[in-house]
Design a protein around this motif. Structure first.
Motif, PDB file in Angstrom:
ATOM      1  N   LEU A  69       0.845  -1.188   0.000  1.00 29.88           N
ATOM      2  CA  LEU A  69       0.000   0.000   0.000  1.00 29.88           C
ATOM      3  C   LEU A  69       0.884   1.242   0.000  1.00 29.88           C
ATOM      4  O   LEU A  69       1.733   1.407   0.867  1.00 29.88           O
ATOM      5  N   LEU A  70       0.710   2.089  -1.017  1.00 28.13           N
ATOM      6  CA  LEU A  70       1.481   3.327  -1.140  1.00 28.13           C
ATOM      7  C   LEU A  70       0.730   4.531  -0.597  1.00 28.13           C
ATOM      8  O   LEU A  70       1.319   5.439  -0.020  1.00 28.13           O
ATOM      9  N   ALA A  71      -0.590   4.559  -0.834  1.00 29.46           N
ATOM     10  CA  ALA A  71      -1.386   5.727  -0.465  1.00 29.46           C
ATOM     11  C   ALA A  71      -2.864   5.348  -0.488  1.00 29.46           C
ATOM     12  O   ALA A  71      -3.253   4.364  -1.123  1.00 29.46           O
ATOM     13  N   ASN A  72      -3.666   6.164   0.220  1.00 33.95           N
ATOM     14  CA  ASN A  72      -5.113   6.014   0.111  1.00 33.95           C
ATOM     15  C   ASN A  72      -5.741   7.395   0.021  1.00 33.95           C
ATOM     16  O   ASN A  72      -5.097   8.392   0.335  1.00 33.95           O
ATOM     17  N   ALA A  73      -6.986   7.420  -0.439  1.00 34.76           N
ATOM     18  CA  ALA A  73      -7.645   8.705  -0.676  1.00 34.76           C
ATOM     19  C   ALA A  73      -9.155   8.571  -0.543  1.00 34.76           C
ATOM     20  O   ALA A  73      -9.715   7.487  -0.712  1.00 34.76           O
ATOM     21  N   THR A  74      -9.782   9.690  -0.238  1.00 34.30           N
ATOM     22  CA  THR A  74     -11.236   9.813  -0.319  1.00 34.30           C
ATOM     23  C   THR A  74     -11.540  11.070  -1.121  1.00 34.30           C
ATOM     24  O   THR A  74     -10.738  12.006  -1.160  1.00 34.30           O
ATOM     25  N   SER A  75     -12.691  11.056  -1.756  1.00 32.42           N
ATOM     26  CA  SER A  75     -13.063  12.183  -2.604  1.00 32.42           C
ATOM     27  C   SER A  75     -14.565  12.395  -2.572  1.00 32.42           C
ATOM     28  O   SER A  75     -15.334  11.442  -2.452  1.00 32.42           O
ATOM     29  N   THR A  76     -14.951  13.665  -2.698  1.00 32.28           N
ATOM     30  CA  THR A  76     -16.340  14.032  -2.909  1.00 32.28           C
ATOM     31  C   THR A  76     -16.385  14.762  -4.242  1.00 32.28           C
ATOM     32  O   THR A  76     -15.619  15.697  -4.466  1.00 32.28           O
ATOM     33  N   ILE A  77     -17.271  14.312  -5.108  1.00 33.07           N
ATOM     34  CA  ILE A  77     -17.371  14.879  -6.452  1.00 33.07           C
ATOM     35  C   ILE A  77     -18.786  15.393  -6.681  1.00 33.07           C
ATOM     36  O   ILE A  77     -19.767  14.685  -6.435  1.00 33.07           O
ATOM     37  N   TYR A  78     -18.867  16.635  -7.104  1.00 30.79           N
ATOM     38  CA  TYR A  78     -20.140  17.278  -7.462  1.00 30.79           C
ATOM     39  C   TYR A  78     -20.404  16.993  -8.934  1.00 30.79           C
ATOM     40  O   TYR A  78     -19.482  16.999  -9.752  1.00 30.79           O
ATOM     41  N   TYR A  79     -21.666  16.754  -9.286  1.00 29.09           N
ATOM     42  CA  TYR A  79     -21.991  16.537 -10.698  1.00 29.09           C
ATOM     43  C   TYR A  79     -23.368  17.080 -11.042  1.00 29.09           C
ATOM     44  O   TYR A  79     -24.213  17.285 -10.175  1.00 29.09           O
ATOM     45  N   VAL A  80     -23.549  17.323 -12.323  1.00 27.04           N
ATOM     46  CA  VAL A  80     -24.841  17.699 -12.886  1.00 27.04           C
ATOM     47  C   VAL A  80     -25.081  16.765 -14.058  1.00 27.04           C
ATOM     48  O   VAL A  80     -24.196  16.542 -14.882  1.00 27.04           O
ATOM     49  N   ALA A  81     -26.272  16.200 -14.123  1.00 25.93           N
ATOM     50  CA  ALA A  81     -26.619  15.266 -15.196  1.00 25.93           C
ATOM     51  C   ALA A  81     -27.898  15.724 -15.885  1.00 25.93           C
ATOM     52  O   ALA A  81     -28.698  16.483 -15.320  1.00 25.93           O
ATOM     53  N   GLY A  82     -28.071  15.252 -17.095  1.00 30.30           N
ATOM     54  CA  GLY A  82     -29.297  15.510 -17.835  1.00 30.30           C
ATOM     55  C   GLY A  82     -29.588  16.979 -18.030  1.00 30.30           C
ATOM     56  O   GLY A  82     -28.702  17.763 -18.316  1.00 30.30           O
ATOM     57  N   ASP A  83     -30.857  17.362 -17.812  1.00 25.84           N
ATOM     58  CA  ASP A  83     -31.276  18.739 -18.072  1.00 25.84           C
ATOM     59  C   ASP A  83     -31.101  19.654 -16.855  1.00 25.84           C
ATOM     60  O   ASP A  83     -31.556  20.783 -16.851  1.00 25.84           O
ATOM     61  N   ARG A  84     -30.412  19.205 -15.817  1.00 23.19           N
ATOM     62  CA  ARG A  84     -30.248  20.025 -14.623  1.00 23.19           C
ATOM     63  C   ARG A  84     -29.144  21.058 -14.757  1.00 23.19           C
ATOM     64  O   ARG A  84     -28.969  21.879 -13.885  1.00 23.19           O
ATOM     65  N   LEU A  85     -28.396  21.070 -15.868  1.00 25.72           N
ATOM     66  CA  LEU A  85     -27.291  21.998 -16.018  1.00 25.72           C
ATOM     67  C   LEU A  85     -27.776  23.455 -15.953  1.00 25.72           C
ATOM     68  O   LEU A  85     -27.184  24.270 -15.270  1.00 25.72           O
TER      69      LEU A  85
END
Length: 144
Positions: free
Chosen positions: A124-140
């Motif tokens: 094991l070299l490293a670990n990570a957590t992430s939160t990603i925001y997204y918009v899909a479909g017609d919500r842009l």
């Protein structure tokens, strides 16, 4: 890297981001319900100490987790990492094959939570957590 057949992996599309080209090729496969990515450490990835640059750990995690998030969304319009936490445990060196295993933890209407681990030869070299925001479909239009 071990020899592969086209059924085992796909090469990550460099059009995802110009940054992906710094690490190409990045191989992607699915193992045990996790997305797995592999790439080779080259001289251009090293810091002055001769080890894999710490900023590149972060970048590779961001590429891998962003790819997994993108694949989980239909009709994606927009995606952005809003949080990335990385813990470095061991150094990687030129010639090492890095394996990143990504788990999608939760997906809501606007956010995706992921975790990942990076290995070289089962260390094991490293670990990570992430939160990603997204918009899909017609919500842009609504999100702007």
């Amino acid at each position: 890297m071990m020899a592969r057949t086209s059924e085992d992996f796909v090469v990550l599309n460099e059009d995802l981001s110009p940054v992906v080209k710094l690490f190409s090729p990045i191989h992607k496969s699915k193992k045990d319900k996790k997305d797995c990515y592999e790439l080779q450490v080259t001289e251009q990835h090293l810091n002055k100490a001769g080890t894999f640059h710490g900023g590149f750990y972060c970048t590779v995690f961001d590429i891998a987790m962003g790819s997994t998030a993108t694949d989980s969304i239909e009709s994606i319009k927009k995606i952005a990492t809003v949080n990335l936490n990385v813990s470095l445990i061991r150094a990687a060196f030129q010639g090492d094959t890095l394996s990143i295993r990504v788990s999608l933890l939760r997906k809501t209407e606007r956010l995706i939570y992921l975790s990942a681990e990076m290995f070289s030869k089962e260390s094991l070299l490293a670990n990570a957590t992430s939160t990603i925001y997204y918009v899909a479909g017609d919500r842009l239009a609504q999100a702007s």
